[in-house]
Design a protein around this motif. Structure first.
Motif, PDB file in Angstrom:
ATOM      1  N   ARG A 185      60.832 -24.582  73.240  1.00  0.00           N
ATOM      2  CA  ARG A 185      61.708 -25.321  72.394  1.00  0.00           C
ATOM      3  C   ARG A 185      61.499 -26.598  71.794  1.00  0.00           C
ATOM      4  O   ARG A 185      61.902 -27.017  70.947  1.00  0.00           O
ATOM      5  CB  ARG A 185      62.974 -24.959  73.289  1.00  0.00           C
ATOM      6  CG  ARG A 185      63.453 -23.526  73.441  1.00  0.00           C
ATOM      7  CD  ARG A 185      64.750 -23.667  73.927  1.00  0.00           C
ATOM      8  NE  ARG A 185      65.040 -22.231  74.035  1.00  0.00           N
ATOM      9  CZ  ARG A 185      66.512 -21.591  74.019  1.00  0.00           C
ATOM     10  NH1 ARG A 185      67.284 -22.373  74.033  1.00  0.00           N
ATOM     11  NH2 ARG A 185      66.574 -20.223  74.247  1.00  0.00           N
ATOM     12  N   MET A 186      60.653 -27.281  72.902  1.00  0.00           N
ATOM     13  CA  MET A 186      60.444 -28.853  72.412  1.00  0.00           C
ATOM     14  C   MET A 186      59.462 -28.629  71.438  1.00  0.00           C
ATOM     15  O   MET A 186      59.317 -29.408  70.338  1.00  0.00           O
ATOM     16  CB  MET A 186      59.912 -29.314  73.779  1.00  0.00           C
ATOM     17  CG  MET A 186      60.777 -29.882  74.837  1.00  0.00           C
ATOM     18  SD  MET A 186      60.042 -30.536  76.330  1.00  0.00           S
ATOM     19  CE  MET A 186      61.543 -30.782  77.305  1.00  0.00           C
ATOM     20  N   ALA A 187      58.408 -27.508  71.506  1.00  0.00           N
ATOM     21  CA  ALA A 187      57.635 -27.491  70.076  1.00  0.00           C
ATOM     22  C   ALA A 187      58.117 -27.250  68.992  1.00  0.00           C
ATOM     23  O   ALA A 187      57.853 -27.752  67.890  1.00  0.00           O
ATOM     24  CB  ALA A 187      56.393 -26.575  70.741  1.00  0.00           C
ATOM     25  N   GLN A 188      59.212 -26.391  69.156  1.00  0.00           N
ATOM     26  CA  GLN A 188      59.821 -25.964  67.941  1.00  0.00           C
ATOM     27  C   GLN A 188      60.575 -27.297  67.113  1.00  0.00           C
ATOM     28  O   GLN A 188      60.729 -27.390  66.174  1.00  0.00           O
ATOM     29  CB  GLN A 188      60.803 -25.057  68.078  1.00  0.00           C
ATOM     30  CG  GLN A 188      60.298 -23.594  68.146  1.00  0.00           C
ATOM     31  CD  GLN A 188      61.401 -22.770  68.883  1.00  0.00           C
ATOM     32  OE1 GLN A 188      62.375 -22.896  69.193  1.00  0.00           O
ATOM     33  NE2 GLN A 188      60.675 -21.338  68.990  1.00  0.00           N
ATOM     34  N   ASP A 189      61.185 -28.054  68.233  1.00  0.00           N
ATOM     35  CA  ASP A 189      61.882 -29.308  67.725  1.00  0.00           C
ATOM     36  C   ASP A 189      61.195 -30.281  67.106  1.00  0.00           C
ATOM     37  O   ASP A 189      61.586 -31.123  66.155  1.00  0.00           O
ATOM     38  CB  ASP A 189      62.495 -29.787  69.059  1.00  0.00           C
ATOM     39  CG  ASP A 189      63.896 -29.136  69.365  1.00  0.00           C
ATOM     40  OD1 ASP A 189      64.391 -28.074  68.752  1.00  0.00           O
ATOM     41  OD2 ASP A 189      64.342 -29.482  70.648  1.00  0.00           O
ATOM     42  N   LYS A 190      59.763 -30.338  67.455  1.00  0.00           N
ATOM     43  CA  LYS A 190      58.803 -31.217  66.745  1.00  0.00           C
ATOM     44  C   LYS A 190      58.568 -30.976  65.300  1.00  0.00           C
ATOM     45  O   LYS A 190      58.255 -31.886  64.618  1.00  0.00           O
ATOM     46  CB  LYS A 190      57.502 -31.119  67.790  1.00  0.00           C
ATOM     47  CG  LYS A 190      57.450 -32.183  68.922  1.00  0.00           C
ATOM     48  CD  LYS A 190      56.105 -32.400  69.537  1.00  0.00           C
ATOM     49  CE  LYS A 190      56.274 -32.672  70.771  1.00  0.00           C
ATOM     50  NZ  LYS A 190      55.150 -32.741  71.622  1.00  0.00           N
ATOM     51  N   ILE A 191      58.467 -29.528  65.128  1.00  0.00           N
ATOM     52  CA  ILE A 191      58.215 -29.207  63.577  1.00  0.00           C
ATOM     53  C   ILE A 191      59.232 -29.553  62.620  1.00  0.00           C
ATOM     54  O   ILE A 191      60.626 -29.603  62.829  1.00  0.00           O
ATOM     55  CB  ILE A 191      58.195 -27.670  63.723  1.00  0.00           C
ATOM     56  CG1 ILE A 191      56.913 -27.109  64.318  1.00  0.00           C
ATOM     57  CG2 ILE A 191      57.724 -26.912  62.197  1.00  0.00           C
ATOM     58  CD1 ILE A 191      56.982 -25.751  64.608  1.00  0.00           C
ATOM     59  N   GLY A 251      64.849 -34.878  75.539  1.00  0.00           N
ATOM     60  CA  GLY A 251      63.739 -35.214  74.454  1.00  0.00           C
ATOM     61  C   GLY A 251      62.617 -34.340  74.856  1.00  0.00           C
ATOM     62  O   GLY A 251      62.686 -33.197  74.808  1.00  0.00           O
ATOM     63  N   ASN A 252      61.385 -35.033  75.025  1.00  0.00           N
ATOM     64  CA  ASN A 252      60.425 -34.202  75.413  1.00  0.00           C
ATOM     65  C   ASN A 252      59.947 -34.055  76.828  1.00  0.00           C
ATOM     66  O   ASN A 252      58.930 -33.894  77.245  1.00  0.00           O
ATOM     67  CB  ASN A 252      59.107 -34.733  74.584  1.00  0.00           C
ATOM     68  CG  ASN A 252      58.630 -35.793  75.272  1.00  0.00           C
ATOM     69  OD1 ASN A 252      59.312 -36.854  75.665  1.00  0.00           O
ATOM     70  ND2 ASN A 252      57.442 -36.347  74.952  1.00  0.00           N
ATOM     71  N   LYS A 253      61.087 -34.527  77.928  1.00  0.00           N
ATOM     72  CA  LYS A 253      60.657 -34.456  79.024  1.00  0.00           C
ATOM     73  C   LYS A 253      61.569 -33.359  79.646  1.00  0.00           C
ATOM     74  O   LYS A 253      62.868 -32.824  79.252  1.00  0.00           O
ATOM     75  CB  LYS A 253      61.414 -35.906  79.655  1.00  0.00           C
ATOM     76  CG  LYS A 253      60.341 -37.014  79.287  1.00  0.00           C
ATOM     77  CD  LYS A 253      60.422 -38.343  80.015  1.00  0.00           C
ATOM     78  CE  LYS A 253      59.638 -39.269  79.359  1.00  0.00           C
ATOM     79  NZ  LYS A 253      58.402 -39.171  79.921  1.00  0.00           N
ATOM     80  N   ILE A 254      61.201 -32.918  80.959  1.00  0.00           N
ATOM     81  CA  ILE A 254      61.808 -31.844  81.779  1.00  0.00           C
ATOM     82  C   ILE A 254      61.952 -32.579  83.019  1.00  0.00           C
ATOM     83  O   ILE A 254      61.303 -33.225  83.797  1.00  0.00           O
ATOM     84  CB  ILE A 254      61.211 -30.482  81.880  1.00  0.00           C
ATOM     85  CG1 ILE A 254      61.778 -29.666  82.663  1.00  0.00           C
ATOM     86  CG2 ILE A 254      59.552 -30.660  82.238  1.00  0.00           C
ATOM     87  CD1 ILE A 254      61.160 -28.114  82.276  1.00  0.00           C
ATOM     88  N   ILE A 276      56.367 -33.198  78.847  1.00  0.00           N
ATOM     89  CA  ILE A 276      56.386 -31.500  78.684  1.00  0.00           C
ATOM     90  C   ILE A 276      54.682 -31.539  78.614  1.00  0.00           C
ATOM     91  O   ILE A 276      54.247 -30.461  79.025  1.00  0.00           O
ATOM     92  CB  ILE A 276      57.108 -31.027  77.782  1.00  0.00           C
ATOM     93  CG1 ILE A 276      57.014 -29.524  78.146  1.00  0.00           C
ATOM     94  CG2 ILE A 276      56.630 -31.178  76.237  1.00  0.00           C
ATOM     95  CD1 ILE A 276      57.647 -29.079  79.280  1.00  0.00           C
ATOM     96  N   ASP A 277      54.045 -32.515  78.088  1.00  0.00           N
ATOM     97  CA  ASP A 277      52.477 -32.334  77.929  1.00  0.00           C
ATOM     98  C   ASP A 277      51.544 -32.725  79.187  1.00  0.00           C
ATOM     99  O   ASP A 277      50.591 -32.611  79.059  1.00  0.00           O
ATOM    100  CB  ASP A 277      52.128 -33.174  76.599  1.00  0.00           C
ATOM    101  CG  ASP A 277      52.759 -32.552  75.310  1.00  0.00           C
ATOM    102  OD1 ASP A 277      52.854 -31.173  75.381  1.00  0.00           O
ATOM    103  OD2 ASP A 277      53.538 -33.180  74.754  1.00  0.00           O
TER     104      ASP A 277
END
Ligand SMILES: [Zn+2]
Length: 272
Positions: free
Chosen positions: A266-272, A152-155, A243-244
């Motif tokens: 890649r996470m930022a791209q997935d959000k779009i 998801g949005n975690k690493i 990630i933020d």
């Protein structure tokens, strides 16, 4: 004055007490070209031990390894490899890394590991050769995988003893074992160190890491299944970080820093 002869630039990589000598006023961010300005009298006693290590496009690289001797000169200072990795452009650091790995190689192969005779340097390739039993050795390169795992949005980031001391979290990494593919090493290391399984393992990039002779092979991966259970040996703490809202992580000159940056992208791209 640059040491140029018939338009050939000679750069001298001089190691003294495991540190690289550079001109005293040198700005390391300018890269290895500053080594062409090193005063050659600083290694006058070592002229017979100069080893040619690279010659491309009228630029020659020469190695001088004074080992534990302290070479001093009013116009010269010494810098550590870790300082160089954080200040020089990446391609330039790789030249320093290559010179350092050759220095370590030559130190460690004075005698044949098979029969014990003294070894000689091969003039036309970087190798040491035993004339008694014909055993030949080359500089060792130790492949080591390093992997950023996302969910998801975690690493997933972890801390071993060295990271704890330096106060940051990093991606997982480990040496490739004999007979193993790089991808198998990714799956094994991740499971051994933090107990989770990963999928969609994708090659990212690589970086020579001369501490002392690793080749870091970077991967991006996605979480598949399992709860984090640290091995307690190499890894003491590991967690999923938003990630933020990351803890202190390695800088971007390292492949770990670039893997984290790529995961962020890649996470930022997935959000779009
Ligand atoms: Zn031998």
């Amino acid at each position: 004055m640059a040491q140029t002869l018939r338009n050939i630039t000679k750069r001298y990589f001089v190691f003294s007490n495991d540190r690289l000598l550079v001109p005293a006023q040198a700005d390391l961010s300018l890269g290895v070209n500053l080594l062409a300005d090193l005063p050659i009298d600083v290694f006058a006693e070592y002229t017979e031990q100069v080893v040619s290590i690279r010659a491309i496009d009228k630029v020659e690289h020469h190695l001088v390894d004074a080992q534990k001797e302290l070479l001093e000169h009013p116009d010269v200072r010494s810098v550590s490899l870790r300082e160089i990795v954080s200040t020089m452009p990446r391609e330039d650091f790789q030249h320093v890394a290559q010179a350092w790995q050759y220095a370590v190689f030559l130190r460690n192969h004075q005698f044949c590991g098979r029969c014990g005779s003294r070894m000689d340097r091969v003039q036309w390739e970087m190798a040491m050769h035993c004339h008694t039993c014909h055993h030949r050795c080359y500089p060792r390169v130790s492949p080591c995988i390093i992997v950023a795992i996302r969910s998801g949005n975690k690493i997933l980031l972890a801390q071993g003893a060295r990271q704890k001391e330096a106060g940051f979290y990093s991606t997982l990494a480990g040496f490739v074992e004999s007979g193993e593919t790089l991808e198998e090493a990714v799956h094994r290391e991740v499971f051994e160190e933090v107990g989770v399984k990963v999928k969609n393992v994708e090659y990212f990039n690589s970086q020579p890491w001369p501490f002392p002779h690793s080749l870091m092979v970077g991967y991006l991966a996605e979480y598949d299944e399992g709860e984090i259970v640290v091995d307690g040996k190499e890894i003491h703490k590991a967690d999923w970080f938003d990630i933020d809202n990351l803890p202190v992580v390695p800088p971007k000159f390292s492949i770990a820093g670039r893997l984290i940056e790529e995961t962020q992208k890649r996470m930022a791209q997935d959000k779009i």
